[in-house]
Design a protein around this motif. Structure first.
Motif, PDB file in Angstrom:
ATOM      1  N   LEU A 123     -11.475   5.761  -8.086  1.00  0.00           N
ATOM      2  CA  LEU A 123     -10.591   4.684  -8.548  1.00  0.00           C
ATOM      3  C   LEU A 123      -9.786   5.073  -9.783  1.00  0.00           C
ATOM      4  O   LEU A 123      -8.883   4.344 -10.193  1.00  0.00           O
ATOM      5  CB  LEU A 123     -11.406   3.429  -8.868  1.00  0.00           C
ATOM      6  CG  LEU A 123     -12.146   2.782  -7.705  1.00  0.00           C
ATOM      7  CD1 LEU A 123     -12.882   1.534  -8.183  1.00  0.00           C
ATOM      8  CD2 LEU A 123     -11.195   2.432  -6.566  1.00  0.00           C
ATOM      9  N   ALA A 124     -10.102   6.211 -10.386  1.00  0.00           N
ATOM     10  CA  ALA A 124      -9.419   6.592 -11.622  1.00  0.00           C
ATOM     11  C   ALA A 124      -8.051   7.216 -11.372  1.00  0.00           C
ATOM     12  O   ALA A 124      -7.193   7.217 -12.261  1.00  0.00           O
ATOM     13  CB  ALA A 124     -10.282   7.563 -12.420  1.00  0.00           C
ATOM     14  N   ALA A 125      -7.842   7.751 -10.175  1.00  0.00           N
ATOM     15  CA  ALA A 125      -6.568   8.403  -9.870  1.00  0.00           C
ATOM     16  C   ALA A 125      -5.414   7.421 -10.005  1.00  0.00           C
ATOM     17  O   ALA A 125      -5.536   6.243  -9.663  1.00  0.00           O
ATOM     18  CB  ALA A 125      -6.603   8.975  -8.459  1.00  0.00           C
ATOM     19  N   ARG A 126      -4.300   7.914 -10.507  1.00  0.00           N
ATOM     20  CA  ARG A 126      -3.101   7.088 -10.682  1.00  0.00           C
ATOM     21  C   ARG A 126      -2.040   7.560  -9.705  1.00  0.00           C
ATOM     22  O   ARG A 126      -1.741   8.746  -9.620  1.00  0.00           O
ATOM     23  CB  ARG A 126      -2.608   7.165 -12.131  1.00  0.00           C
ATOM     24  CG  ARG A 126      -3.610   6.616 -13.134  1.00  0.00           C
ATOM     25  CD  ARG A 126      -3.218   6.963 -14.563  1.00  0.00           C
ATOM     26  NE  ARG A 126      -1.923   6.390 -14.891  1.00  0.00           N
ATOM     27  CZ  ARG A 126      -1.120   6.883 -15.840  1.00  0.00           C
ATOM     28  NH1 ARG A 126      -1.473   7.962 -16.521  1.00  0.00           N
ATOM     29  NH2 ARG A 126       0.036   6.297 -16.081  1.00  0.00           N
ATOM     30  N   ARG A 127      -1.491   6.607  -8.985  1.00  0.00           N
ATOM     31  CA  ARG A 127      -0.569   6.920  -7.904  1.00  0.00           C
ATOM     32  C   ARG A 127       0.714   6.093  -8.005  1.00  0.00           C
ATOM     33  O   ARG A 127       0.760   5.049  -8.652  1.00  0.00           O
ATOM     34  CB  ARG A 127      -1.231   6.633  -6.551  1.00  0.00           C
ATOM     35  CG  ARG A 127      -2.404   7.563  -6.229  1.00  0.00           C
ATOM     36  CD  ARG A 127      -1.904   8.942  -5.857  1.00  0.00           C
ATOM     37  NE  ARG A 127      -3.009   9.822  -5.482  1.00  0.00           N
ATOM     38  CZ  ARG A 127      -3.664  10.595  -6.328  1.00  0.00           C
ATOM     39  NH1 ARG A 127      -3.344  10.591  -7.621  1.00  0.00           N
ATOM     40  NH2 ARG A 127      -4.636  11.387  -5.905  1.00  0.00           N
ATOM     41  N   ASP A 128       1.725   6.562  -7.281  1.00  0.00           N
ATOM     42  CA  ASP A 128       3.028   5.908  -7.183  1.00  0.00           C
ATOM     43  C   ASP A 128       3.044   5.113  -5.881  1.00  0.00           C
ATOM     44  O   ASP A 128       3.141   5.691  -4.801  1.00  0.00           O
ATOM     45  CB  ASP A 128       4.113   6.970  -7.200  1.00  0.00           C
ATOM     46  CG  ASP A 128       5.515   6.409  -7.294  1.00  0.00           C
ATOM     47  OD1 ASP A 128       5.784   5.383  -6.641  1.00  0.00           O
ATOM     48  OD2 ASP A 128       6.344   7.001  -8.003  1.00  0.00           O
ATOM     49  N   PHE A 129       2.914   3.785  -5.985  1.00  0.00           N
ATOM     50  CA  PHE A 129       2.852   2.929  -4.801  1.00  0.00           C
ATOM     51  C   PHE A 129       4.195   2.256  -4.558  1.00  0.00           C
ATOM     52  O   PHE A 129       4.806   1.707  -5.483  1.00  0.00           O
ATOM     53  CB  PHE A 129       1.777   1.854  -4.974  1.00  0.00           C
ATOM     54  CG  PHE A 129       0.376   2.392  -5.017  1.00  0.00           C
ATOM     55  CD1 PHE A 129      -0.284   2.729  -3.852  1.00  0.00           C
ATOM     56  CD2 PHE A 129      -0.283   2.558  -6.225  1.00  0.00           C
ATOM     57  CE1 PHE A 129      -1.580   3.223  -3.881  1.00  0.00           C
ATOM     58  CE2 PHE A 129      -1.581   3.045  -6.274  1.00  0.00           C
ATOM     59  CZ  PHE A 129      -2.227   3.384  -5.097  1.00  0.00           C
ATOM     60  N   LEU A 130       4.623   2.276  -3.302  1.00  0.00           N
ATOM     61  CA  LEU A 130       5.882   1.638  -2.921  1.00  0.00           C
ATOM     62  C   LEU A 130       5.673   0.917  -1.602  1.00  0.00           C
ATOM     63  O   LEU A 130       5.037   1.443  -0.681  1.00  0.00           O
ATOM     64  CB  LEU A 130       6.984   2.693  -2.769  1.00  0.00           C
ATOM     65  CG  LEU A 130       8.400   2.186  -2.510  1.00  0.00           C
ATOM     66  CD1 LEU A 130       8.918   1.370  -3.699  1.00  0.00           C
ATOM     67  CD2 LEU A 130       9.344   3.362  -2.249  1.00  0.00           C
ATOM     68  N   ASP A 131       6.212  -0.290  -1.511  1.00  0.00           N
ATOM     69  CA  ASP A 131       6.082  -1.071  -0.284  1.00  0.00           C
ATOM     70  C   ASP A 131       6.813  -0.371   0.855  1.00  0.00           C
ATOM     71  O   ASP A 131       7.934   0.118   0.705  1.00  0.00           O
ATOM     72  CB  ASP A 131       6.664  -2.474  -0.495  1.00  0.00           C
ATOM     73  CG  ASP A 131       6.288  -3.424   0.620  1.00  0.00           C
ATOM     74  OD1 ASP A 131       6.824  -3.288   1.735  1.00  0.00           O
ATOM     75  OD2 ASP A 131       5.451  -4.321   0.377  1.00  0.00           O
ATOM     76  N   VAL A 132       6.177  -0.331   2.029  1.00  0.00           N
ATOM     77  CA  VAL A 132       6.760   0.333   3.179  1.00  0.00           C
ATOM     78  C   VAL A 132       8.120  -0.257   3.545  1.00  0.00           C
ATOM     79  O   VAL A 132       9.016   0.452   4.041  1.00  0.00           O
ATOM     80  CB  VAL A 132       5.798   0.267   4.385  1.00  0.00           C
ATOM     81  CG1 VAL A 132       5.601  -1.175   4.870  1.00  0.00           C
ATOM     82  CG2 VAL A 132       6.268   1.157   5.527  1.00  0.00           C
ATOM     83  N   ARG A 133       8.323  -1.541   3.277  1.00  0.00           N
ATOM     84  CA  ARG A 133       9.615  -2.161   3.587  1.00  0.00           C
ATOM     85  C   ARG A 133      10.716  -1.629   2.673  1.00  0.00           C
ATOM     86  O   ARG A 133      11.884  -1.550   3.081  1.00  0.00           O
ATOM     87  CB  ARG A 133       9.474  -3.685   3.499  1.00  0.00           C
ATOM     88  CG  ARG A 133       8.576  -4.242   4.599  1.00  0.00           C
ATOM     89  CD  ARG A 133       8.088  -5.638   4.323  1.00  0.00           C
ATOM     90  NE  ARG A 133       7.117  -5.693   3.218  1.00  0.00           N
ATOM     91  CZ  ARG A 133       6.406  -6.768   2.894  1.00  0.00           C
ATOM     92  NH1 ARG A 133       6.576  -7.892   3.593  1.00  0.00           N
ATOM     93  NH2 ARG A 133       5.547  -6.733   1.898  1.00  0.00           N
ATOM     94  N   ASP A 134      10.362  -1.227   1.467  1.00  0.00           N
ATOM     95  CA  ASP A 134      11.322  -0.555   0.591  1.00  0.00           C
ATOM     96  C   ASP A 134      11.517   0.896   0.998  1.00  0.00           C
ATOM     97  O   ASP A 134      12.620   1.445   0.887  1.00  0.00           O
ATOM     98  CB  ASP A 134      10.849  -0.631  -0.865  1.00  0.00           C
ATOM     99  CG  ASP A 134      11.044  -2.009  -1.476  1.00  0.00           C
ATOM    100  OD1 ASP A 134      12.037  -2.679  -1.134  1.00  0.00           O
ATOM    101  OD2 ASP A 134      10.201  -2.419  -2.303  1.00  0.00           O
ATOM    102  N   VAL A 135      10.446   1.532   1.471  1.00  0.00           N
ATOM    103  CA  VAL A 135      10.551   2.909   1.947  1.00  0.00           C
ATOM    104  C   VAL A 135      11.559   3.004   3.084  1.00  0.00           C
ATOM    105  O   VAL A 135      12.453   3.860   3.071  1.00  0.00           O
ATOM    106  CB  VAL A 135       9.175   3.434   2.412  1.00  0.00           C
ATOM    107  CG1 VAL A 135       9.324   4.784   3.114  1.00  0.00           C
ATOM    108  CG2 VAL A 135       8.206   3.554   1.236  1.00  0.00           C
ATOM    109  N   VAL A 136      11.461   2.131   4.067  1.00  0.00           N
ATOM    110  CA  VAL A 136      12.340   2.255   5.230  1.00  0.00           C
ATOM    111  C   VAL A 136      13.783   1.894   4.878  1.00  0.00           C
ATOM    112  O   VAL A 136      14.721   2.451   5.468  1.00  0.00           O
ATOM    113  CB  VAL A 136      11.818   1.440   6.426  1.00  0.00           C
ATOM    114  CG1 VAL A 136      10.441   1.950   6.851  1.00  0.00           C
ATOM    115  CG2 VAL A 136      11.782  -0.052   6.160  1.00  0.00           C
ATOM    116  N   GLU A 137      13.984   1.001   3.932  1.00  0.00           N
ATOM    117  CA  GLU A 137      15.357   0.715   3.493  1.00  0.00           C
ATOM    118  C   GLU A 137      15.959   1.952   2.831  1.00  0.00           C
ATOM    119  O   GLU A 137      17.157   2.233   2.976  1.00  0.00           O
ATOM    120  CB  GLU A 137      15.373  -0.472   2.540  1.00  0.00           C
ATOM    121  CG  GLU A 137      15.123  -1.813   3.215  1.00  0.00           C
ATOM    122  CD  GLU A 137      16.225  -2.215   4.188  1.00  0.00           C
ATOM    123  OE1 GLU A 137      17.362  -1.710   4.074  1.00  0.00           O
ATOM    124  OE2 GLU A 137      15.936  -3.047   5.077  1.00  0.00           O
ATOM    125  N   ALA A 138      15.135   2.709   2.118  1.00  0.00           N
ATOM    126  CA  ALA A 138      15.610   3.967   1.535  1.00  0.00           C
ATOM    127  C   ALA A 138      15.984   4.959   2.626  1.00  0.00           C
ATOM    128  O   ALA A 138      17.006   5.660   2.528  1.00  0.00           O
ATOM    129  CB  ALA A 138      14.539   4.558   0.618  1.00  0.00           C
TER     130      ALA A 138
END
Length: 312
Positions: free
Chosen positions: A203-218
C-alpha cells in the motif's frame, strides 16, 4: 472516421469504442472470443492470418491497437506467451498492414504503458517521454519491444503511427484482478455481509491514477491531432499512495474492515514511485482530464456493488 479497436472487448476497449461512437466514428471491434464480451471480428494476435483477416474486413482509417496481455503477475508467470502477444502480436499487425498496402495507410495508435520507465529516482519524476525506458518486469519489456517495432515499421513502411504510454488507469468495468477494482469488490462483498477482512499487497507505493474514460478521450484526441512518430504519456501528472486510494474507497463504502498485508500479493519488482508528465499530450490536443479520483472511486464502488447484486 472508420476505427478498428483491437482488444475491443477488454476494459479499455469497451470504453474506447463507446467514446469513438459518441464522437461520431464508425467503430469495428476485434478481439478473442470470450475475453469479456462480444466483438465484431475475431482476432488472435498469435495468428498472422487472423490479424490480416481482421484488417481486411474492417478496412479502417485508424487502428487503435489495444489488444495485449496486460496483467503484470501473469506476464511474470508466463513471459514468453506475453512477449508473443504484446511484442510479436504488434509486429504481426504492422506486417499485415504492410502486406495489405492500403493507400493511404491507416493511422495507428499503439497503446503502450507507463510501466516501461521502470523504477526511477524521485529527481526524475514526473516521468517524461524522452527518458530511456528501464523495464523492471517482463510485461514492461514486452511493451518496450512493441513500441520499438511499431515505430521502426512506421519509419520503414510509411505507416502513420504514434505510441501512447498510459499510466495506471481505473474505472467501472475493470477486472478485479487489478488492485483498485479488487479493493472495491472486496468492500462490496463486506457491505453485503462477508467477513470484514481485506487482504492487500503493497500500500505504500505511489502511483499515477487516471480514469479510463479520460484515458480513451486522450486516445481519440491523439488519433486526430497527435504527431506521427511521437510517444505521448497519458496520465494525471500526480502521484497518490495506494493506501490513500484504499482509504477513500473504505470511506465511500462506509464499512468497518480489517486490512491485512498478504505476502502473496507483493511483487518482487514493485516500483515505489511512478507518475508521469502529461504536458506533451496537453500541448498536442488541449486534452484535460474530467474525472477526479474521488469521482472515479465512487463509480468503481457503485459498479462493484452492482456486480455483487447481479451475482447474488
Amino acid at each position: 472516421m472508420r476505427a478498428l479497436v483491437t482488444g475491443g472487448n477488454g476494459f479499455v476497449g469497451k470504453h474506447l469504442a463507446a467514446a469513438l461512437r459518441a464522437h461520431g466514428s464508425d467503430v469495428v471491434t476485434a478481439g478473442r472470443a470470450g475475453d469479456g464480451g462480444a466483438v465484431d471480428l475475431p482476432l488472435e494476435l498469435s495468428d498472422a492470418g487472423s490479424v490480416r483477416d481482421a484488417l481486411e474486413h474492417a478496412r479502417p482509417d485508424v487502428v487503435f491497437h489495444l489488444a495485449a496481455q496486460t496483467f503484470v503477475p501473469e506476464a511474470t508467470r508466463d513471459p514468453l506467451a506475453t512477449y508473443d502477444v504484446n511484442a510479436l502480436g504488434t509486429a504481426r499487425l504492422f506486417e499485415a498492414l504492410r502486406q495489405i498496402g492500403a493507400r493511404p495507410a491507416p493511422r495507428v495508435l499503439v497503446a503502450s504503458s507507463g510501466e516501461v520507465y521502470g523504477a526511477r529516482a524521485a529527481a526524475e519524476q514526473p516521468l517524461r517521454e524522452d527518458l530511456v525506458p528501464l523495464p523492471a518486469t517482463p510485461y514492461a519489456a514486452s511493451k518496450v519491444a512493441s513500441e520499438a517495432f511499431a515505430l521502426a515499421a512506421a519509419r520503414t513502411y510509411g505507416i502513420p503511427t504514434l505510441v501512447t504510454r498510459a499510466f495506471n488507469h481505473i474505472g467501472p468495468g475493470q477486472s478485479e484482478r487489478f488492485a483498485v477494482a479488487s479493493f472495491a469488490h472486496g468492500l462490496a462483498a463486506i457491505a453485503a455481509g462477508a467477513k470484514p477482512v481485506l487482504d492487500v499487497g503493497n500500500l505504500a507505493a505511489r502511483r499515477d491514477f487516471l480514469d479510463v474514460r479520460d484515458v480513451v478521450e486522450a486516445y481519440v484526441a491523439l488519433a486526430e491531432r497527435g504527431t506521427e512518430g511521437e510517444i505521448y504519456n497519458v496520465c494525471s501528472g500526480s502521484a497518490v499512495a495506494i493506501q490513500e486510494v484504499l482509504r477513500q474507497l473504505i470511506m465511500t463504502a462506509r464499512v468497518a474492515v480489517e486490512v491485512r498485508e498478504d505476502p502473496a500479493r507483493l511483487r518482487p519488482s514493485d516500483v515505489p514511485l511512478a507518475y508521469g508528465d502529461n504536458a506533451k499530450l496537453r500541448a498536442a490536443t488541449a486534452w484535460e482530464p474530467r474525472y477526479s479520483l474521488a469521482q472515479s472511486l465512487r463509480d468503481i464502488y457503485a459498479d462493484a456493488r452492482a456486480r455483487a447484486a447481479a451475482a447474488s
